[in-house]
Design an enzyme around this catalytic site. Structure first.
Site, PDB file in Angstrom:
ATOM      1  N   ASP A   1      31.675  71.779  59.159  1.00  0.00           N
ATOM      2  CA  ASP A   1      30.771  72.151  58.070  1.00  0.00           C
ATOM      3  C   ASP A   1      30.765  73.653  57.834  1.00  0.00           C
ATOM      4  OD1 ASP A   1      30.050  69.658  57.397  1.00  0.00           O
ATOM      5  OD2 ASP A   1      28.180  69.623  58.556  1.00  0.00           O
TER       6      ASP A   1
ATOM      7  N   GLU B   1      50.493  43.388  59.683  1.00  0.00           N
ATOM      8  CA  GLU B   1      49.280  44.220  59.718  1.00  0.00           C
ATOM      9  C   GLU B   1      48.160  43.516  58.962  1.00  0.00           C
ATOM     10  OE1 GLU B   1      49.406  47.785  57.059  1.00  0.00           O
ATOM     11  OE2 GLU B   1      51.438  47.068  56.689  1.00  0.00           O
TER      12      GLU B   1
ATOM     13  N   LYS C   1      45.486  42.394  56.280  1.00  0.00           N
ATOM     14  CA  LYS C   1      45.402  42.450  54.825  1.00  0.00           C
ATOM     15  C   LYS C   1      43.983  42.900  54.502  1.00  0.00           C
ATOM     16  CE  LYS C   1      46.415  39.726  50.712  1.00  0.00           C
ATOM     17  NZ  LYS C   1      45.131  39.795  50.015  1.00  0.00           N
TER      18      LYS C   1
ATOM     19  N   ASP D   1      40.716  43.723  52.447  1.00  0.00           N
ATOM     20  CA  ASP D   1      40.095  43.145  51.265  1.00  0.00           C
ATOM     21  C   ASP D   1      39.477  44.253  50.418  1.00  0.00           C
ATOM     22  OD1 ASP D   1      39.373  41.251  49.523  1.00  0.00           O
ATOM     23  OD2 ASP D   1      37.810  40.345  50.750  1.00  0.00           O
TER      24      ASP D   1
ATOM     25  N   TYR E   1      50.068  51.303  52.518  1.00  0.00           N
ATOM     26  CA  TYR E   1      50.918  50.253  53.095  1.00  0.00           C
ATOM     27  C   TYR E   1      52.249  50.080  52.368  1.00  0.00           C
ATOM     28  CZ  TYR E   1      48.423  47.698  49.452  1.00  0.00           C
ATOM     29  OH  TYR E   1      47.866  47.313  48.268  1.00  0.00           O
TER      30      TYR E   1
ATOM     31  N   LYS F   1      46.912  33.849  54.895  1.00  0.00           N
ATOM     32  CA  LYS F   1      45.510  33.910  54.477  1.00  0.00           C
ATOM     33  C   LYS F   1      44.614  33.283  55.530  1.00  0.00           C
ATOM     34  CE  LYS F   1      44.280  34.618  50.508  1.00  0.00           C
ATOM     35  NZ  LYS F   1      43.992  35.661  49.531  1.00  0.00           N
TER      36      LYS F   1
ATOM     37  N   CYS G   1      25.074   5.409  32.995  1.00  0.00           N
ATOM     38  CA  CYS G   1      24.846   6.814  32.625  1.00  0.00           C
ATOM     39  C   CYS G   1      23.354   7.112  32.785  1.00  0.00           C
ATOM     40  CB  CYS G   1      25.287   7.036  31.179  1.00  0.00           C
ATOM     41  SG  CYS G   1      24.733   8.617  30.508  1.00  0.00           S
TER      42      CYS G   1
ATOM     43  N   CYS H   1      22.008   7.553  28.870  1.00  0.00           N
ATOM     44  CA  CYS H   1      21.968   6.505  27.847  1.00  0.00           C
ATOM     45  C   CYS H   1      22.045   5.108  28.441  1.00  0.00           C
ATOM     46  CB  CYS H   1      23.094   6.691  26.827  1.00  0.00           C
ATOM     47  SG  CYS H   1      24.725   6.280  27.467  1.00  0.00           S
TER      48      CYS H   1
ATOM     49  N   CYS I   1      30.712   8.581  31.073  1.00  0.00           N
ATOM     50  CA  CYS I   1      29.886   7.771  30.202  1.00  0.00           C
ATOM     51  C   CYS I   1      30.747   7.550  28.960  1.00  0.00           C
ATOM     52  CB  CYS I   1      28.609   8.528  29.858  1.00  0.00           C
ATOM     53  SG  CYS I   1      27.781   7.850  28.423  1.00  0.00           S
TER      54      CYS I   1
ATOM     55  N   CYS J   1      26.205   8.795  23.291  1.00  0.00           N
ATOM     56  CA  CYS J   1      25.240   9.083  24.360  1.00  0.00           C
ATOM     57  C   CYS J   1      24.492  10.369  24.014  1.00  0.00           C
ATOM     58  CB  CYS J   1      25.968   9.258  25.687  1.00  0.00           C
ATOM     59  SG  CYS J   1      24.946  10.005  26.975  1.00  0.00           S
TER      60      CYS J   1
HETATM   61  S1  IVH Z   1      51.766  44.942  51.027  1.00  0.00           S
HETATM   62  C1  IVH Z   1      54.469  43.821  47.093  1.00  0.00           C
HETATM   63  N1  IVH Z   1      49.936  45.319  52.830  1.00  0.00           N
HETATM   64  O1  IVH Z   1      47.215  42.347  49.024  1.00  0.00           O
HETATM   65  C2  IVH Z   1      53.091  43.923  47.532  1.00  0.00           C
HETATM   66  N2  IVH Z   1      49.257  44.516  50.707  1.00  0.00           N
HETATM   67  O2  IVH Z   1      48.288  39.900  47.498  1.00  0.00           O
HETATM   68  C3  IVH Z   1      53.058  44.619  48.845  1.00  0.00           C
HETATM   69  N3  IVH Z   1      46.853  44.181  50.497  1.00  0.00           N
HETATM   70  O3  IVH Z   1      48.034  43.673  45.904  1.00  0.00           O
HETATM   71  C4  IVH Z   1      51.687  44.606  49.338  1.00  0.00           C
HETATM   72  N4  IVH Z   1      46.320  44.848  52.518  1.00  0.00           N
HETATM   73  O4  IVH Z   1      46.293  44.884  47.237  1.00  0.00           O
HETATM   74  C5  IVH Z   1      50.195  44.922  51.575  1.00  0.00           C
HETATM   75  N5  IVH Z   1      48.422  45.732  54.511  1.00  0.00           N
HETATM   76  C6  IVH Z   1      48.678  45.339  53.275  1.00  0.00           C
HETATM   77  C7  IVH Z   1      47.661  44.936  52.404  1.00  0.00           C
HETATM   78  C8  IVH Z   1      47.995  44.510  51.120  1.00  0.00           C
HETATM   79  C9  IVH Z   1      45.855  44.394  51.367  1.00  0.00           C
HETATM   80  C10 IVH Z   1      46.677  43.630  49.136  1.00  0.00           C
HETATM   81  C11 IVH Z   1      47.335  44.435  48.062  1.00  0.00           C
HETATM   82  C12 IVH Z   1      48.170  43.487  47.277  1.00  0.00           C
HETATM   83  C13 IVH Z   1      47.638  42.171  47.700  1.00  0.00           C
HETATM   84  C14 IVH Z   1      48.745  41.162  47.641  1.00  0.00           C
END
Ligand code: IVH
Length: 671
Positions: free
Chosen positions: A36, A113, A115, A117, A229, A318, A412, A415, A430, A435
């Site tokens: 800071d 790695e 994914k 959200d 990524y 997923k 139904c 009616c 129905c 009706c």
């Molecule tokens: S690689 C060609 N790595 O998932 C696309 N995507 O359904 C290469 N996402 O639009 C994406 N974490 O927004 C990649 N570690 C990760 C990710 C990741 C989240 C999302 C990304 C992409 C969507 C694909």
């Protein structure tokens, strides 16, 4: 002066270095207080010598003036999405496809790695400086969110090799996910609750709503973060593997999820790591909804290439949907416009993934039987992505003996007609087009905003008109007189006059609205517009053959057959005749130019300055866009006028782009 300049430069370098230690490596070297002090000193100097402020100074993250809309940014290389794998077999299939394609007998190495959200963005660095940040958009064109991205501390404004081993490339396009940590999301919602603002539904919406803020000063206050990524264009350098590339990004000051990127030598290792991530997803500080599996060698990635929407070298495993437990209070059947009977469970309210759920669909009798779901049951419900919540299963061990098995009625509920169910179909209907539930729902549809738009003719008045036998179908509306209307309860001269005017006015309409108003099954607002654009006149549309219908982009067999059977029914043809005799007319149609808003969904809120609501709506629809009355995560733009309502809050909660009238006119090509 030179000394000052030097000190400023030194402070900037130091702050950048400590930013990198803190945000990128998660390994600070100095205390927050010390940091800071450095920052305050730099701020003070820059305040005294404003001519020395540069756009890439670490102080320049606070955000500039709000804008009225987002500029569009074309991605040099499309930002693709990923195909999904839902189980181990899907992962093995992906691996087999990869190996077959690259003609590898032995195992292929993968990088796996979490994914994240959040939402995908692209950062373009020119000569190491952040030039443009844009959202993914439709993959080809996104929105310019540079000013907002600059407020995110994990995004360096200037790249520099920490190790000094790798030069920063001339051009670097980095892709990654912007997200909000769960704790930060909760704190933000607490703060919003204190201010009487609606909460964000989940961290992803909070992140999306924050980055797509028109006012970067608001973005600056939101605790956003980013993981990189991938790359788009990268000039002058090559890397052997994805993992090596990630290490380079990190060295340049970009944040990658290094501790959780795992290089796996076999597909079985990949599967094991995917499960590990799923089991431990609750321990992450951020929400993860899957694992991304990528071929590690970049030369193999290049060889595999991509399909139209997704690369062949990666897939997303997923995780299972988010589920919750609650109790079914009772089950009710709803009769829709097409007579379809849908059983709906009324639930004790429960929060699922940040959204309060009160009702869930049970789909149909087969589903109820298969899952043995009873009134009073404790059930597991789930919200998977965007779909309506559904009942997954009953928890039999929670039964007290008071639960009542449920069987959909044979008749139904409105009616009393015997319900029909076609061979091979799950839906009961129905069968009585007369009706009252169906007629009333059809009339409501006919007069609705997107259809004939008869203002003031609501469900209550329609109900009275039907009950008193003053109307039987849509065409009868145009035979009503002011004296008829005055006979109704609670209607005065003024509103009766207004209503008569609204009915008269609705006669001048568009072909698309008229087609939509007919309520042909599977023909919604968007399809109606496609049909109108193609056929231009009602006559052409009415005499279209199956093949002609199928030749219209966006029209498949189900829609085509539904249209044909609608026109085969003499009572429908008769209805159209009577509607036309009552004076319904369509605007001249010419073949429209392709438009940038084709397929995009808009929601309007507040009053616009130059356009009336209905005009704006017609303009949007006539160019292939859709207008919806409620904001959802599928909304593309919320058009914000003067004194906007709660839709604006909702847009922010869902992370939907907000634009003003000028931006709308621009999109419509009127400016
Ligand atoms: S690689 C060609 N790595 O998932 C696309 N995507 O359904 C290469 N996402 O639009 C994406 N974490 O927004 C990649 N570690 C990760 C990710 C990741 C989240 C999302 C990304 C992409 C969507 C694909």
């Amino acid at each position: 002066m030179e000394k000052i300049q030097e000190e400023i430069e030194r402070l900037r370098e130091l702050i950048r270095h400590h930013n990198q230690r803190y945000y990128v490596l998660d390994d600070p070297e100095i205390s927050d207080a010390e940091y800071d002090r450095l920052f305050q000193r730099l701020l003070a100097l820059e305040k005294e010598y404003p001519e020395l402020v540069t756009p890439d100074s670490p102080t320049q993250r606070v955000g500039g003036e709000p804008r009225t809309g987002f500029m569009q940014v074309k991605h040099r290389l499309p930002m693709l999405s990923l195909e999904n794998a839902f189980n181990d077999e899907d992962i093995r299939d992906f691996d087999s496809r990869v190996r077959k394609f690259v003609k590898e007998e032995g195992p292929v190495q993968y990088a796996v790695e979490p994914k994240i959200d959040g939402l995908a963005v692209e950062l373009v660095y020119e000569k190491g400086r952040l030039a443009v940040a844009s959202t993914r958009g439709d993959g080809y064109t996104g929105e310019d969110v540079t000013a907002n991205a600059k407020t995110i501390l994990a995004i360096p404004l200037k790249l520099k090799s920490m190790s000094g081993e790798r030069p920063v490339p001339e051009l670097l396009e980095v892709r990654g996910e912007i997200y909000m940590e769960i704790e930060a999301f909760r704190a933000l919602n607490r703060e919003r609750a204190d201010q009487g603002l609606p909460p964000f539904a989940n961290p992803r919406n909070a992140a999306a709503g924050s980055i797509r803020q028109l006012d970067p000063r608001i973005t600056a206050k939101r605790p956003l973060n980013m993981f990189c990524y991938g790359v788009g264009e990268l000039s002058g350098l090559t890397f052997e593997t994805y993992y090596a590339l990630m290490l380079a990004l990190q060295d340049w000051g970009l944040r990658v999820n290094r501790p959780h990127i795992r290089v796996c030598d076999t597909v079985e290792d990949v599967i094991e790591y995917c499960h590990r991530l799923e089991e431990t997803r609750g321990q992450f500080a951020f929400e993860i909804d899957g694992a991304v599996i990528k071929v590690n060698r970049l030369d193999l990635q290049a060889g595999l290439g991509e399909k139209s929407r997704s690369p062949r070298w990666a897939t997303a495993f997923k995780f299972k949907a988010v589920q919750e437990t609650t109790r079914i209070v009772n089950i009710e059947v709803q009769v829709g416009r097409t007579g379809a009977l849908t059983p709906v469970a009324h639930l004790e309210p429960v929060e699922v993934g940040g959204v309060v759920v009160r009702r869930a669909t049970l789909h149909n009798q087969d589903e109820i039987t298969r899952k043995d779901i009873r009134e009073g049951d404790t059930v597991v419900i789930q919200r998977a992505g965007d779909v309506i919540p559904e009942v997954v299963k009953a928890i039999a061990s929670h039964r007290t003996g008071n639960e009542k098995p449920y069987v959909m009625p044979d008749a139904c509920p409105v009616c009393g007609s015997k319900v029909e169910r076609k061979e091979g179909e799950a839906v009961s209907r129905c069968p009585n087009p007369a009706c009252p539930a169906q007629v009333r729902a059809s009339l409501n549809h006919f007069v609705s905003k997107g259809a004939m738009d008869i203002d003031g003719l609501g469900d209550k008045i329609l109900g009275q008109l039907l009950e008193r036998g003053m109307i039987h179908d849509e065409a009868d509306i145009y035979k009503l007189t002011i004296n008829d209307l005055l006979k109704l309860d609670k209607i005065e001269q003024k509103s009766a006059t207004n209503l008569m005017q609204a009915i008269e006015k609705s006669k001048q309409t568009t072909l698309a609205r008229f087609i939509y108003a007919l309520g042909i099954r599977h023909v919604g607002e968007h399809v109606s517009q496609l049909l109108a654009n193609h056929f231009l006149t009602l006559e052409n549309f009415q005499k279209a053959t199956r093949n002609e219908l199928l030749s219209v982009k966006g029209i498949g067999e189900e829609i085509a057959d539904s249209i044909l059977s609608f026109f085969e029914d003499p009572s429908n043809r008769d209805l159209i005749e009577r509607l036309l005799t009552s004076g319904i007319r369509f605007e001249e149609m010419t073949r429209p130019e392709p438009s940038p808003i084709e397929g995009k969904t808009f929601v309007l809120t507040g009053s616009l300055e130059t356009l009336k609501r209905a005009e704006a709506k017609d303009l949007i629809v006539s160019r292939g866009g859709r207008v919806s009355s409620t904001v959802s995560r599928n909304t593309d733009y919320v058009v914000v006028g003067l004194s906007p309502g709660s839709k604006l809050q909702k847009a922010r909660a869902f992370g939907v782009a907000t634009i003003d009238e000028a931006a709308l006119l621009h999109l419509l090509g009127l400016e």
